[in-house]
Design an enzyme around this catalytic site. Structure first.
Site, mmCIF file in Angstrom:
data_model
loop_
_atom_site.group_PDB
_atom_site.id
_atom_site.type_symbol
_atom_site.label_atom_id
_atom_site.label_comp_id
_atom_site.label_asym_id
_atom_site.label_seq_id
_atom_site.Cartn_x
_atom_site.Cartn_y
_atom_site.Cartn_z
ATOM 1 C CG ASP A 196 -5.662 -6.577 -7.030
ATOM 2 O OD1 ASP A 196 -4.754 -7.487 -7.057
ATOM 3 O OD2 ASP A 196 -6.557 -6.281 -7.106
ATOM 4 C CD GLU B 124 -2.748 -0.985 -0.064
ATOM 5 O OE1 GLU B 124 -3.111 0.591 -0.080
ATOM 6 O OE2 GLU B 124 -3.551 -1.400 0.405
ATOM 7 C CD GLU C 13 -10.643 -1.122 -8.393
ATOM 8 O OE1 GLU C 13 -11.988 -0.920 -7.298
ATOM 9 O OE2 GLU C 13 -9.824 -1.209 -6.802
ATOM 10 C CB THR D 139 -2.299 -1.175 -9.358
ATOM 11 O OG1 THR D 139 -3.547 -1.732 -9.212
ATOM 12 C CG2 THR D 139 -1.099 -0.529 -7.932
HETATM 13 C C1 DMJ Z 1 -6.197 0.667 -4.544
HETATM 14 O O1 DMJ Z 1 -5.095 1.027 -3.733
HETATM 15 C C2 DMJ Z 1 -5.596 -0.104 -5.590
HETATM 16 O O2 DMJ Z 1 -6.089 0.176 -6.925
HETATM 17 C C3 DMJ Z 1 -5.276 -1.534 -5.477
HETATM 18 O O3 DMJ Z 1 -4.312 -2.518 -6.684
HETATM 19 C C4 DMJ Z 1 -6.314 -1.831 -5.192
HETATM 20 N N1 DMJ Z 1 -7.754 -1.272 -4.488
HETATM 21 C C5 DMJ Z 1 -7.689 0.028 -4.437
HETATM 22 C C6 DMJ Z 1 -8.782 0.912 -4.754
HETATM 23 O O4 DMJ Z 1 -9.814 -0.338 -4.717
#
Ligand code: DMJ
Length: 695
Positions: A450, A317, A584, A670
């Site tokens: 993911d 994170e 997403e 991401t």
């Molecule tokens: C985000 O922090 C990022 O996209 C992560 O890869 C997955 N989830 C959250 C948002 O939903």
């Protein structure tokens, strides 16, 4: 010395000077010593035993000169004189040579013992006498020497005595102290040493100058159509509301509680207060032209952002939000502070890789560097989507610092995974960092899996498509996913399920919806001319996810939805009905829009934006809702940092023209933080060579 001509015994006088005490040579020792002319001792002294000051050892008395002369000659032959002269000059050269080649500190030590008084003239201003202009008096010759030497010897002894007494006194005091006091003292000293070491280590290393990759389209994107512009302005206004609320009620905290109107944080940031929302929002603010807000955030970062905090944070994170956010802010704005902070953070994350396999821990304490895994993750496993989502940021860190360690760490992960067996060609979500073995055989393109797949594709794109190993790994993984996880429902909706020990669970998460965009992004370059197929697959996933929104009361998607027993794209369990401002689905709309320009994606994006503004907006910001099927929803009272980083950014991009952040030049991490493409060559172990097109 075993020279043929001279066999002598030398001892050291109290001043370190070598005394000639015995010679097997045919001249008398005293004569020899006199001849050498080094010593100020009267000739008669040479017959008295030489006293070695430390051991007190006595040297045998010397026999008088005449008796040792075998030929009783009074004069020396010319050849003998010559030999003696040679010996003498060799000796002098040796003495001076030795002195000048001594290291400085050893010279000083000798001087402390008083040797300087003998070997070189002592320079000292006489007491009470003034010598204007730095004039000095040179002494060291004459009849005062002996007396002075004695005085100095005494003062030296006094000094040694005083030192001994002091040491004795200190030892006595130590013994008088209790065990606890001693322990506390040792602890304080230890901590002081550790702190000093840390301070030394923390001196920021200057970063090498590297060319700024060409940054294009960072603030363009004005749409031509007025209605699109209006929508874009609305998104900008929503961003301002989210930011201003956080600015007012949660400033410096990681996130905001928009109803309670105060700061908020979750366990992914430990007990830190690192302004996650500020860092996560910076690049969105920049792209939206909110420059005052950007400056405000930059100032906070300059003055407050400190990663040396005693907080146990999620490596994944913190990497995607902070490292990614700071790097993107640096590339967009060119402000050095962001680069410096990103590197400071990266150094704090490196200890997480100290595991038997090099697969990092999920969490690391930023201060101590101690890592561990989540208690709930399959017998102490690390998580695929976490250790597999570091590559993009770490390649950029190596580029910016010249330090190969970052690149090596992520390449090591890739190599390790490549060697492992994969059940059905699938990557399980759990891997034990101690044993290097898979945990439970669960595979997901949603939570826990993911972004591992996403980063394989993006590693290839970010390398200007030179990292073909990453592309191949992505293609193989997607092929297995398609075979085992992707199905069509009875109602014709394509969904991606979850693989659990050989069984397919027909449930799809909101998180999994990002995959529509991923398939579209990876279509170009896919093997066997399957580009059309993957673009189509992306479109189908986008459609399914839109259905999951459309089948709710609030027109916002649930956290997870099923394709079972007549139910399609709806959540069944109460704890899967929430919407927490996730991006997403909108992310997939944006990618699909970029690749197809089908207006339905803008339409779907607008529906979502309106629903968010209608149901999630409160006076103190934006909040998640607990049940998207209820017309009277309750709030979760959290404004997630990714709402500003991702959801609003993707919406803004959706209503911008394509010249804002063109996908040929930028790859989004991401967390939607854009990083520029770096042309990478040579993928041998530990080496990466960058060729950038710089501005
Ligand atoms: C985000 O922090 C990022 O996209 C992560 O890869 C997955 N989830 C959250 C948002 O939903």
């Amino acid at each position: 010395r075993s020279m043929n001509t001279v066999h002598s015994v030398w001892a050291v006088n109290p001043y370190g000077l070598t005394d000639c005490v015995y010679s097997k040579y045919s001249y008398s020792q005293s004569q020899m010593c006199r001849f050498l002319g080094l010593f100020s001792f009267p000739q008669s002294n040479m017959t008295t035993p030489a006293l070695l000051p430390l051991s007190g050892r006595r040297i045998p008395t010397l026999s008088p000169g005449a008796a040792s002369f075998p030929h009783h000659r009074a004069t020396l032959r010319l050849s003998e004189k010559f030999i003696l002269l040679l010996i003498l000059s060799a000796f002098i050269t040796l003495c001076f040579g030795a002195f000048f080649f001594l290291p400085d500190n050893s010279k000083h030590k000798r001087f402390d013992l008083g040797l300087e008084d003998v070997l070189i003239p002592h320079i000292e201003a006489p007491k009470g006498a003034k010598h204007p202009g730095g004039q000095v008096v040179i002494h060291g010759q004459g009849g005062h020497d002996e007396h002075r030497h004695r005085e100095e010897e005494e003062s030296l002894r006094d000094k040694i005595r005083v030192d001994h007494e002091r040491a004795l006194q200190e030892a006595k005091e130590k013994l008088r102290k209790s065990r606890d006091e001693l322990r506390a003292e040792i602890q304080t000293e230890k901590s002081k040493v550790v702190e000093d070491l840390k301070k030394k280590k923390e001196v920021p290393k200057p970063l090498p100058p590297v060319p700024m990759p060409k940054v294009v389209g960072v603030n363009d994107g004005d749409p031509v159509e007025p209605d699109v512009k209006e929508k874009r302005d609305k998104i900008r206004e929503m961003m301002k509301h989210a930011w201003d609320s956080y600015r007012q009620y949660g400033w410096g905290h990681n996130e905001l509680k928009p109803l309670a109107k105060k700061g908020h944080s979750t366990n992914i940031f430990g007990n830190s207060q690192m302004g996650a929302t500020i860092v996560d929002a910076l690049d969105s603010l920049y792209m939206m032209g909110l420059h005052d807000e950007f400056k405000d955030g930059q100032e906070w970062i300059e003055q407050n952002l400190d990663f040396s905090v005693n907080a146990e944070v999620s490596v994944f994170e913190v990497n995607i939000r902070f490292t990614g956010g700071l790097l993107a802010a640096y590339y967009l704005s060119g402000q050095e502070v962001f680069k410096v902070k990103a590197v400071q953070l990266a150094e704090k994350l490196l200890p997480a890789f100290n595991t038997p396999t090099g697969i990092p821990w999920a969490m690391v304490n930023l201060k101590s560097g101690v890592g561990r895994n989540w208690g709930w993750a399959s017998a102490g496993s690390s998580i695929l989507a976490e250790f597999g989502t570091l590559h993009m940021e770490f390649v950029h860190l190596t580029y910016l610092t010249g330090n190969p360690a970052y690149y090596q760490k992520v390449m090591h992960i890739r190599k390790l995974l490549a060697k492992m067996d994969r059940p059905n060609g699938l990557y399980p979500n759990y891997l034990n960092p101690r044993t290097g073995r898979w945990g439970q055989h669960h595979t997901s393109v949603g939570g826990l899996g993911d972004s591992f797949y996403e980063y394989l594709l993006k590693a290839w794109l970010m390398s200007d498509k030179t990292d073909t190993e990453a592309r191949k790994t992505y293609d193989d993984a997607i092929e297995a996913i398609e075979r085992h996880l992707i199905r069509k429902s009875n109602g014709g909706l394509t969904f991606i399920g979850e693989w659990k020990n050989g069984h397919l669970e027909r449930k799809m998460g909101h998180l999994t919806c990002f995959a529509g965009g991923m398939f579209a992004l990876g279509a170009d370059g896919s093997p066997d001319d399957k580009a059309g197929h993957y673009l189509q697959l992306g479109a189908e996933i986008a459609h399914t996810c839109h259905e999951s929104y459309d089948r709710t009361v609030l027109k916002l998607g649930p956290e997870a939805f099923k394709f079972d027993s007549g139910l399609e794209a709806v959540a069944v369990r109460q704890n899967e009905k929430y919407y927490i401002l996730r991006p997403e689905v909108i992310e997939t709309y944006w990618y699909m829009w970029r690749f197809t320009h089908d207006p339905k994606y803008r339409q779907w994006g607008w529906e979502a934006a309106q629903a968010i503004d209608k149901y999630c907006r409160v006076s103190g910001g934006f909040s998640g809702v607990k049940d998207v099927y209820s017309s009277n929803p309750t709030y979760d009272d959290v404004q997630q940092s990714f709402f500003l980083a991702e959801t609003l950014k993707y919406l803004y991009l959706l209503f911008s023209s394509d010249d804002l952040m063109p996908l040929e030049s930028w790859v989004f991490n991401t967390e939607a933080h854009p990083l520029p493409v770096l042309h990478l060559t040579d993928f041998s172990e530990g080496i990466c060579i960058f060729q950038t097109e710089s501005d």
